[in-house]
Design a protein around this motif. Structure first.
Motif, PDB file in Angstrom:
ATOM      1  N   ARG A 292     -18.361  14.881  20.568  1.00 43.53           N
ATOM      2  CA  ARG A 292     -18.515  13.733  21.455  1.00 43.53           C
ATOM      3  C   ARG A 292     -17.745  12.545  20.877  1.00 43.53           C
ATOM      4  N   PRO A 293     -17.280  11.656  21.741  1.00 42.73           N
ATOM      5  CA  PRO A 293     -16.569  10.470  21.233  1.00 42.73           C
ATOM      6  C   PRO A 293     -17.475   9.643  20.322  1.00 42.73           C
ATOM      7  N   GLN A 294     -16.922   9.195  19.201  1.00 44.38           N
ATOM      8  CA  GLN A 294     -17.660   8.416  18.224  1.00 44.38           C
ATOM      9  C   GLN A 294     -16.915   7.113  17.945  1.00 44.38           C
ATOM     10  N   PRO A 295     -17.613   6.111  17.403  1.00 40.39           N
ATOM     11  CA  PRO A 295     -16.908   4.890  16.983  1.00 40.39           C
ATOM     12  C   PRO A 295     -15.776   5.217  16.009  1.00 40.39           C
ATOM     13  N   VAL A 296     -14.777   4.355  16.011  1.00 41.28           N
ATOM     14  CA  VAL A 296     -13.589   4.612  15.187  1.00 41.28           C
ATOM     15  C   VAL A 296     -13.960   4.713  13.714  1.00 41.28           C
ATOM     16  N   ASP A 297     -14.895   3.861  13.244  1.00 38.30           N
ATOM     17  CA  ASP A 297     -15.277   3.903  11.833  1.00 38.30           C
ATOM     18  C   ASP A 297     -15.892   5.248  11.457  1.00 38.30           C
ATOM     19  N   VAL A 298     -16.683   5.824  12.363  1.00 34.63           N
ATOM     20  CA  VAL A 298     -17.292   7.121  12.087  1.00 34.63           C
ATOM     21  C   VAL A 298     -16.222   8.211  12.036  1.00 34.63           C
ATOM     22  N   GLU A 299     -15.323   8.212  13.012  1.00 37.15           N
ATOM     23  CA  GLU A 299     -14.275   9.231  13.032  1.00 37.15           C
ATOM     24  C   GLU A 299     -13.366   9.118  11.815  1.00 37.15           C
ATOM     25  N   LEU A 300     -13.042   7.876  11.449  1.00 37.02           N
ATOM     26  CA  LEU A 300     -12.165   7.684  10.285  1.00 37.02           C
ATOM     27  C   LEU A 300     -12.863   8.119   9.004  1.00 37.02           C
ATOM     28  N   ALA A 301     -14.171   7.838   8.892  1.00 38.13           N
ATOM     29  CA  ALA A 301     -14.913   8.259   7.699  1.00 38.13           C
ATOM     30  C   ALA A 301     -14.939   9.781   7.592  1.00 38.13           C
ATOM     31  N   ALA A 302     -15.158  10.474   8.719  1.00 41.70           N
ATOM     32  CA  ALA A 302     -15.159  11.937   8.692  1.00 41.70           C
ATOM     33  C   ALA A 302     -13.784  12.466   8.286  1.00 41.70           C
ATOM     34  N   TYR A 303     -12.754  11.844   8.809  1.00 46.36           N
ATOM     35  CA  TYR A 303     -11.393  12.257   8.452  1.00 46.36           C
ATOM     36  C   TYR A 303     -11.152  12.086   6.952  1.00 46.36           C
ATOM     37  N   ARG A 304     -11.583  10.933   6.403  1.00 44.45           N
ATOM     38  CA  ARG A 304     -11.346  10.664   4.981  1.00 44.45           C
ATOM     39  C   ARG A 304     -12.153  11.614   4.085  1.00 44.45           C
ATOM     40  N   VAL A 305     -13.352  11.985   4.527  1.00 45.37           N
ATOM     41  CA  VAL A 305     -14.140  12.921   3.726  1.00 45.37           C
ATOM     42  C   VAL A 305     -13.403  14.251   3.597  1.00 45.37           C
ATOM     43  N   VAL A 306     -12.932  14.787   4.719  1.00 41.88           N
ATOM     44  CA  VAL A 306     -12.211  16.061   4.677  1.00 41.88           C
ATOM     45  C   VAL A 306     -10.916  15.908   3.886  1.00 41.88           C
ATOM     46  N   GLN A 307     -10.232  14.791   4.077  1.00 44.08           N
ATOM     47  CA  GLN A 307      -8.969  14.558   3.381  1.00 44.08           C
ATOM     48  C   GLN A 307      -9.170  14.534   1.866  1.00 44.08           C
ATOM     49  N   GLU A 308     -10.163  13.768   1.404  1.00 40.12           N
ATOM     50  CA  GLU A 308     -10.398  13.664  -0.036  1.00 40.12           C
ATOM     51  C   GLU A 308     -10.862  14.996  -0.612  1.00 40.12           C
ATOM     52  N   ALA A 309     -11.737  15.701   0.128  1.00 42.71           N
ATOM     53  CA  ALA A 309     -12.241  16.980  -0.372  1.00 42.71           C
ATOM     54  C   ALA A 309     -11.117  18.000  -0.503  1.00 42.71           C
ATOM     55  N   LEU A 310     -10.224  18.058   0.488  1.00 42.22           N
ATOM     56  CA  LEU A 310      -9.103  18.998   0.401  1.00 42.22           C
ATOM     57  C   LEU A 310      -8.121  18.582  -0.686  1.00 42.22           C
ATOM     58  N   THR A 311      -7.942  17.268  -0.859  1.00 40.80           N
ATOM     59  CA  THR A 311      -7.066  16.808  -1.946  1.00 40.80           C
ATOM     60  C   THR A 311      -7.601  17.260  -3.298  1.00 40.80           C
ATOM     61  N   ASN A 312      -8.909  17.112  -3.505  1.00 37.33           N
ATOM     62  CA  ASN A 312      -9.503  17.549  -4.767  1.00 37.33           C
ATOM     63  C   ASN A 312      -9.422  19.068  -4.926  1.00 37.33           C
ATOM     64  N   ALA A 313      -9.569  19.778  -3.797  1.00 40.26           N
ATOM     65  CA  ALA A 313      -9.454  21.232  -3.876  1.00 40.26           C
ATOM     66  C   ALA A 313      -8.050  21.640  -4.305  1.00 40.26           C
ATOM     67  N   ILE A 314      -7.042  20.974  -3.733  1.00 42.63           N
ATOM     68  CA  ILE A 314      -5.656  21.290  -4.112  1.00 42.63           C
ATOM     69  C   ILE A 314      -5.396  20.918  -5.560  1.00 42.63           C
ATOM     70  N   LYS A 315      -5.995  19.814  -6.019  1.00 36.52           N
ATOM     71  CA  LYS A 315      -5.786  19.364  -7.393  1.00 36.52           C
ATOM     72  C   LYS A 315      -6.469  20.286  -8.403  1.00 36.52           C
ATOM     73  N   HIS A 316      -7.748  20.525  -8.169  1.00 41.66           N
ATOM     74  CA  HIS A 316      -8.583  21.144  -9.201  1.00 41.66           C
ATOM     75  C   HIS A 316      -8.878  22.620  -8.967  1.00 41.66           C
ATOM     76  N   ALA A 317      -8.630  23.113  -7.773  1.00 40.98           N
ATOM     77  CA  ALA A 317      -8.903  24.526  -7.488  1.00 40.98           C
ATOM     78  C   ALA A 317      -7.744  25.117  -6.701  1.00 40.98           C
ATOM     79  N   THR A 318      -6.549  24.939  -7.268  1.00 38.95           N
ATOM     80  CA  THR A 318      -5.346  25.392  -6.581  1.00 38.95           C
ATOM     81  C   THR A 318      -5.402  26.894  -6.324  1.00 38.95           C
ATOM     82  N   GLY A 319      -5.194  27.251  -5.062  1.00 32.47           N
ATOM     83  CA  GLY A 319      -5.160  28.656  -4.682  1.00 32.47           C
ATOM     84  C   GLY A 319      -6.521  29.292  -4.509  1.00 32.47           C
TER      85      GLY A 319
END
Length: 390
Positions: A292-319
């Motif tokens: 469902r459509p959410q406020p921009v702050d909520v959508e951006l926060a969800a995006y940043r959570v996935v972004q940071e988590a995948l960044t850490n996965a690439i950094k610390h658990a490559t492959g």
């Protein structure tokens, strides 16, 4: 007919706070001067001494009335000058026994203006006014005014109360201005912190992905040259995404008057997954519930959570296998990113600010973020964001 007459008055009242100070003070001076010649109220005004009344004459009365009223036009810009002129005219009128006039109300307005707007020499002016009043009382008594000490004291206390009322308004305005300044500083600091978090997320994620993709492309150039073009294309796509998000942040910083381009939202989480896959990270993407459509702050926060988590996965658990779960609930938006296998050395240095910034971002939305190692190895990032939070 009455409504037609009241409409312009209401318009003037609405625009009054926006008018320049000189215009408002001039209007006040003119109004007081006009009321001084209205027969019904022209005799109303502060009075001391009770000396015998004498006819001032038309010219002298007009000059005295204007001297009591017109200095009010500069009561905000030069309050001390205004009080000196009006006070002198008031004293002359009392000593000469001129008839009462509404223009004497200018003394009270000048006292209030001095208390409210005078910035320097406040104590000196107060002492000078007190001394001048004492001299006026002595002169009036010498000229035959009844010896009414309590009346003189009451009149002086009334002037002091009016002065202190202006002083209180001046102090209130200063405190209000200070509160506004502090609020502006807090807002600026908050916005700087938000932009710093966004810059960290954008730069760290994309640069990490580009480093991994560049290493993979270098390996392919040596092992499978035919597939090296795919790695270079992935680097190019990642660079374009980084430039797009950086331009979005710069648009927010620019004061152009246009609506800034908002940074990526929840609808592009799949792009993060695809980018991680291009970097060689095996990612499984799952979405549950009805989006469902959410406020921009909520959508951006969800995006940043996935972004940071995948960044850490690439950094610390490559492959290592990584799963991304996005669940749309009735009350919360739930995000869970997990990796398996042992943690390896990071492919690029980390400032340690990503997860801390995410916690602050979610805390502002009444959300929660839990991140830590799993008992069986790997790492888990779990976020809850209230639906409709802003």
């Amino acid at each position: 007919m009455l409504a037609d007459t009241a409409a312009p008055i209401r318009a003037v009242v609405r625009q009054w706070p926006r008018l320049p100070v000189l215009v408002k003070d001039t209007a006040l001076a003119v109004v007081v001067a006009v009321l001084a010649f209205v027969p019904a109220i022209s005799h109303i005004g502060p009075e001391i001494g009770d000396l015998p009344r004498r006819d001032a004459g038309a010219v002298a009365g007009l000059v005295l009335t204007l001297a009591l009223c017109l200095p009010l036009a500069v009561r905000t810009r030069w309050p001390a000058v205004c009080l000196a002129l009006v006070g002198s005219a008031f004293a002359v009128g009392q000593v000469l026994g001129y008839p009462d006039t509404f223009g004497k109300m200018g003394l009270l307005l000048a006292l209030y203006a001095a208390g409210a707007h005078l910035a320097r020499f406040r104590r000196r002016l107060a002492a000078a006014v007190t001394a001048a009043y004492a001299v006026l009382a002595v002169v009036l008594h010498t000229l035959g005014a009844p010896p009414r000490f309590l009346d003189y004291l009451a009149f002086y206390l009334m002037m002091a109360v009016i002065w202190l009322a202006g002083t209180g308004v001046r102090r209130w305005r200063a405190e209000q201005a200070e509160r506004e300044r502090l609020a502006a500083e807090v807002a600026t600091s908050t916005e700087r912190a938000r932009i710093a978090r966004d810059l960290h997320d954008v730069v760290t994620h994309h640069v990490t992905a580009m480093v991994v993709q560049a290493d993979a492309a270098q390996f392919l150039l040596e092992a499978e040259p035919a597939r090296a073009g795919d790695g270079l294309s992935a680097i190019s796509d990642t660079g374009r995404r980084a430039l797009t998000e950086l331009r979005s942040l710069l648009d927010v910083l620019e004061v152009t008057g246009d609506d800034p381009v908002r940074t990526p939202a929840i609808g592009r989480v799949s792009d993060l997954v695809e980018q991680a896959r291009l970097s060689g990270q095996p990612v499984e993407w799952t979405e549950e519930g009805v989006s469902r459509p959410q406020p921009v702050d909520v959508e951006l926060a969800a995006y940043r959570v996935v972004q940071e988590a995948l960044t850490n996965a690439i950094k610390h658990a490559t492959g290592q296998p990584t799963t991304v779960l996005l669940r749309h609930g009735e009350e919360n938006l739930e995000i869970e990113v997990t990796t398996t296998g042992p943690v390896t050395a990071p492919v690029s240095p980390s400032g340690g600010r990503g997860l801390r910034g995410l916690r602050e971002r979610l805390r502002m939305l009444d959300g929660d973020l839990v991140a830590g190692p799993r008992p069986d190895g790997g790492f888990r990032v779990h976020a809850l964001i209230p639906v409709g939070a802003a």
